[in-house]
Scaffold this motif. Structure first.
Motif, PDB file in Angstrom:
ATOM      1  N   HIS A 190       2.646   8.993   5.406  1.00 32.57           N
ATOM      2  CA  HIS A 190       1.669   8.825   6.486  1.00 32.57           C
ATOM      3  C   HIS A 190       1.451   7.347   6.802  1.00 32.57           C
ATOM      4  CE1 HIS A 190      -1.993   9.340   8.839  1.00 32.57           C
ATOM      5  NE2 HIS A 190      -2.610   8.504   8.028  1.00 32.57           N
ATOM      6  N   MET A 191       1.318   6.521   5.763  1.00 28.52           N
ATOM      7  CA  MET A 191       1.099   5.092   5.980  1.00 28.52           C
ATOM      8  C   MET A 191       2.337   4.430   6.578  1.00 28.52           C
ATOM      9  SD  MET A 191      -2.031   4.546   5.192  1.00 28.52           S
ATOM     10  CE  MET A 191      -2.213   2.776   4.989  1.00 28.52           C
ATOM     11  N   PHE A 192       3.531   4.927   6.234  1.00 35.59           N
ATOM     12  CA  PHE A 192       4.750   4.376   6.838  1.00 35.59           C
ATOM     13  C   PHE A 192       4.750   4.609   8.347  1.00 35.59           C
ATOM     14  CE2 PHE A 192       9.099   4.800   8.392  1.00 35.59           C
ATOM     15  CZ  PHE A 192       9.645   3.599   7.963  1.00 35.59           C
ATOM     16  N   PHE A 193       4.395   5.831   8.772  1.00 37.03           N
ATOM     17  CA  PHE A 193       4.363   6.111  10.207  1.00 37.03           C
ATOM     18  C   PHE A 193       3.275   5.293  10.902  1.00 37.03           C
ATOM     19  CE2 PHE A 193       6.456  10.300   9.073  1.00 37.03           C
ATOM     20  CZ  PHE A 193       7.665   9.971   9.678  1.00 37.03           C
ATOM     21  N   THR A 236      13.073   2.328   2.018  1.00 33.79           N
ATOM     22  CA  THR A 236      13.530   3.090   0.849  1.00 33.79           C
ATOM     23  C   THR A 236      12.365   3.766   0.143  1.00 33.79           C
ATOM     24  OG1 THR A 236      13.434   1.138  -0.598  1.00 33.79           O
ATOM     25  CG2 THR A 236      15.505   1.559   0.526  1.00 33.79           C
ATOM     26  N   HIS A 237      11.196   3.101   0.089  1.00 33.72           N
ATOM     27  CA  HIS A 237      10.015   3.722  -0.522  1.00 33.72           C
ATOM     28  C   HIS A 237       9.599   4.956   0.262  1.00 33.72           C
ATOM     29  CE1 HIS A 237       8.842  -0.474  -2.250  1.00 33.72           C
ATOM     30  NE2 HIS A 237       9.707   0.146  -3.017  1.00 33.72           N
ATOM     31  N   ALA A 238       9.643   4.876   1.595  1.00 33.28           N
ATOM     32  CA  ALA A 238       9.275   6.019   2.422  1.00 33.28           C
ATOM     33  C   ALA A 238      10.244   7.184   2.210  1.00 33.28           C
ATOM     34  CB  ALA A 238       9.239   5.618   3.897  1.00 33.28           C
ATOM     35  N   MET A 239      11.531   6.869   2.107  1.00 29.89           N
ATOM     36  CA  MET A 239      12.522   7.915   1.841  1.00 29.89           C
ATOM     37  C   MET A 239      12.296   8.554   0.469  1.00 29.89           C
ATOM     38  SD  MET A 239      14.674   8.796   4.093  1.00 29.89           S
ATOM     39  CE  MET A 239      15.310   8.320   5.684  1.00 29.89           C
ATOM     40  N   ASP A 257       2.796  12.145   0.190  1.00 27.65           N
ATOM     41  CA  ASP A 257       2.403  12.470   1.563  1.00 27.65           C
ATOM     42  C   ASP A 257       1.649  11.319   2.209  1.00 27.65           C
ATOM     43  OD1 ASP A 257       0.344  12.844  -0.244  1.00 27.65           O
ATOM     44  OD2 ASP A 257      -0.585  14.479   0.873  1.00 27.65           O
ATOM     45  N   MET A 258       0.779  10.654   1.430  1.00 23.54           N
ATOM     46  CA  MET A 258       0.041   9.513   1.970  1.00 23.54           C
ATOM     47  C   MET A 258       0.957   8.318   2.187  1.00 23.54           C
ATOM     48  SD  MET A 258      -3.016  10.123   2.805  1.00 23.54           S
ATOM     49  CE  MET A 258      -3.492   8.414   3.058  1.00 23.54           C
ATOM     50  N   ALA A 259       1.953   8.154   1.303  1.00 20.30           N
ATOM     51  CA  ALA A 259       2.908   7.064   1.488  1.00 20.30           C
ATOM     52  C   ALA A 259       3.670   7.227   2.803  1.00 20.30           C
ATOM     53  CB  ALA A 259       3.886   7.010   0.309  1.00 20.30           C
ATOM     54  N   ILE A 305       0.832  -1.213   0.000  1.00 13.94           N
ATOM     55  CA  ILE A 305       0.000   0.000   0.000  1.00 13.94           C
ATOM     56  C   ILE A 305       0.864   1.260   0.000  1.00 13.94           C
ATOM     57  CG2 ILE A 305      -0.266   0.185   2.513  1.00 13.94           C
ATOM     58  CD1 ILE A 305      -2.956   0.838  -0.185  1.00 13.94           C
ATOM     59  N   ILE A 306       2.002   1.211   0.680  1.00 12.94           N
ATOM     60  CA  ILE A 306       2.909   2.369   0.677  1.00 12.94           C
ATOM     61  C   ILE A 306       3.458   2.607  -0.726  1.00 12.94           C
ATOM     62  CG2 ILE A 306       5.172   3.177   1.493  1.00 12.94           C
ATOM     63  CD1 ILE A 306       4.447   1.841   4.203  1.00 12.94           C
ATOM     64  N   ARG A 307       3.842   1.524  -1.389  1.00 12.30           N
ATOM     65  CA  ARG A 307       4.370   1.657  -2.749  1.00 12.30           C
ATOM     66  C   ARG A 307       3.294   2.142  -3.714  1.00 12.30           C
ATOM     67  NH1 ARG A 307       8.346   0.663  -6.164  1.00 12.30           N
ATOM     68  NH2 ARG A 307       7.943  -0.307  -8.187  1.00 12.30           N
ATOM     69  N   ARG A 308       2.038   1.701  -3.525  1.00 12.13           N
ATOM     70  CA  ARG A 308       0.952   2.144  -4.416  1.00 12.13           C
ATOM     71  C   ARG A 308       0.761   3.654  -4.324  1.00 12.13           C
ATOM     72  NH1 ARG A 308       2.069  -0.365  -7.786  1.00 12.13           N
ATOM     73  NH2 ARG A 308       3.404  -1.590  -6.472  1.00 12.13           N
TER      74      ARG A 308
END
Length: 524
Positions: free
Chosen positions: A99-102, A117-120, A95-97, A84-87
């Motif tokens: 948010h979902m990481f946190f 790495t996706h979050a970064m 910003d949503m990626a 979901i983070i990658r999507r």
């Protein structure tokens, strides 16, 4: 099978997903739900992954489906969170990626290396330096810094978010410096104008890839060392044969700045030979070169006969500017009239058009252009003023933020608008008024952010007014959000309107091709 239990449904749905048959998978999943059989977490993960693969085909609706499937998982594992983070990242919603990481971290799930790495990547893609620093702290505390991909992504985040000193410090401390990490620092140094430092690091690299060459070329052009850019391009051609649109675009910008028509024509031939000429950005660059160098027949041929539907306002602006620059003012105004049927004029267009009017003493035409400019204020310009105001330490008030949110609506800057809304309370302690909430509803709804709209409505500190519910209702009809749309209809009907509403999804009107943006100028 005479009896199909949850296990058999889960097996066939997972198999359809793995086999790359998304339509069949969605159909089976819908049938399973209609029979009241609860899917297992592994099934929902399969649906989520399949939504991911189909994202580019079905756009925002697929992302909505993906989030719906994800929210149905009772205890998402690290793989589901990663998907979901990658999507969100691939959908341009950094910003949503983040948010979902946190949320993943708060839920106690240890992220995969690639999730970090996706979050970064989402942080630098969204300019979120503050959030990137928080993730970097998490990386250090939980031992992820030993992974080369994570270390490179951290350096890349600092470099691309503008903290080049932090990027360079981490680079110097890294036990192993691969070409990706080196290229990130070179790009960051070049982007902020430190060309000598960038060139020194570039020369010390064991190997260069196309990205590092392009970073140096772009840096030379941005720092206006155009001759240096051409010299570097010659060096590059001796070392590698590979090039792309970024390479040619940078060198072409150098030729344009130097008014080097001969070198530009050589690049034209090279672009044709390499199959890169058909890209709109390349054709735009050549229109600009020929227009600025006074070779207007070539510019006309490219724009009118070769670009076709690919031409945009940048193409027209280059031609109009070229006409005005070379004392062809009547042709500039004629091109402006032609432009109106295809593209919306910009500030650059008006500058050239007004100069053309001044050159041939067309006062009335100039007044009409001035009136058109007043009727269309520019949203991006308003946002530039807002940022400049904050840089100068002038405290914005609630009215200032309202103007910034309206500009975000006009220009489609959803992520920026959400940041401004948060900034009001977090940094300036301004309590949002109903007008600010109306703007956020409009911003999210107008641009199809249905999941975020529903979440925003759920967290409003007051019940939306009937007017707000009506706007939500219209957005849900347009983008097919039945759940929120029916809820809005219920709230509207509870207010006892003269005409009750019923939620029915709207269908596009393909017969209508007009647009408010295509308003002709008075003299057209």
């Amino acid at each position: 099978m005479p009896r199909r239990d949850g296990g058999s449904w889960n097996a066939i749905i997972s198999a359809s997903s793995r086999a790359g048959h998304p339509a069949e998978m969605f159909s089976l999943f819908a049938d399973m739900n209609s029979l009241g059989i609860r899917p297992k977490d592994v099934t929902l993960a399969s649906v989520l992954a399949c939504c991911a693969e189909c994202l580019d085909l079905r756009g925002a609706q697929q992302l909505h489906d993906a989030r719906w499937a994800f929210d149905g998982i009772l205890q998402p594992n690290d793989i589901s969170w990663n998907v979901i983070i990658r999507r969100y990242l691939l959908a341009g919603m950094g910003d949503m990626a983040v948010h979902m990481f946190f949320r993943m971290v708060w839920a106690g799930v240890r992220p995969l290396v690639y999730t970090v790495t996706h979050a970064m990547l989402a942080c630098w893609d969204n300019g979120a330096l503050k959030e990137g620093r928080c993730i970097h702290t998490f990386v250090l505390r939980h031992g992820y810094e030993h992974h080369i991909h994570v270390r490179s992504s951290v350096v890349d985040m600092y470099a691309k978010c503008g903290d080049i000193d932090a990027a360079q410090r981490l680079f110097n401390l890294a036990p192993k410096k691969d070409v990706v990490m080196s290229t990130s620092v070179v790009s960051g140094l070049a982007a902020c104008g430190r060309i000598a430092d960038a060139k020194r690091l570039f020369d010390g690299m064991e190997q260069h890839n196309l990205v590092s060459w392009n970073a140096m070329l772009t840096g030379y052009v941005k720092s206006m060392d155009l001759t240096g850019a051409l010299d570097l391009f010659q060096q590059m051609r001796h070392e590698i044969k590979e090039l792309d649109v970024v390479t040619l675009g940078s060198v072409l910008n150098a030729c344009t700045g130097l008014l080097d028509l001969g070198k530009g024509e050589e690049l034209h031939a090279l672009a044709l030979k390499c199959g890169l000429f058909s890209y709109p950005v390349m054709m735009n660059a050549f229109v600009r070169l020929y227009s600025k160098c006074g070779c207007l027949r070539n510019a006309e041929r490219l724009l009118l006969f070769e670009m076709g539907s690919e031409r945009d306002r940048f193409s027209w602006n280059s031609l109009i500017s070229g006409y005005e620059r070379h004392s062809m003012s009547e042709a500039a105004l004629h091109a402006l009239r032609e432009m109106q049927s295809e593209a919306k004029p910009s500030q650059s267009t008006f500058s050239s058009a007004l100069a053309a009017c001044a050159n041939i003493f067309l006062l009335n035409h100039g007044k009409q252009i001035h009136a058109y400019m007043i009727r269309n204020g520019k949203g991006d310009y308003g946002l530039e003023l807002f940022d400049e105001m904050r840089k100068q330490g002038i405290r914005p008030d609630s009215v200032t933020f309202l103007g910034a949110l309206v500009s975000c609506i006009c220009e489609g800057h959803v992520g920026l608008g959400r940041s401004y809304f948060t900034l009001m309370t977090d940094e300036y302690s301004i309590v949002p008024r109903i007008e600010h909430y109306e703007c956020m509803i409009e911003l999210l709804g107008k641009h199809g952010y249905m999941v975020e709209l529903e979440d925003f409505v759920d967290h409003m500190p007051f019940e939306p007014t009937t007017a707000i519910w009506l706007r939500i209702f219209d957005c849900c009809r347009e983008y097919g959000n039945r759940k929120l749309g029916e809820r809005a209809a219920q709230r509207i009907n509870d207010s006892k309107p003269l005409t009750p509403v019923i939620f029915v999804e709207s269908t596009p009107d393909y017969e209508c091709s007009g647009s408010d943006d295509a308003e002709p100028m008075p003299f057209c």
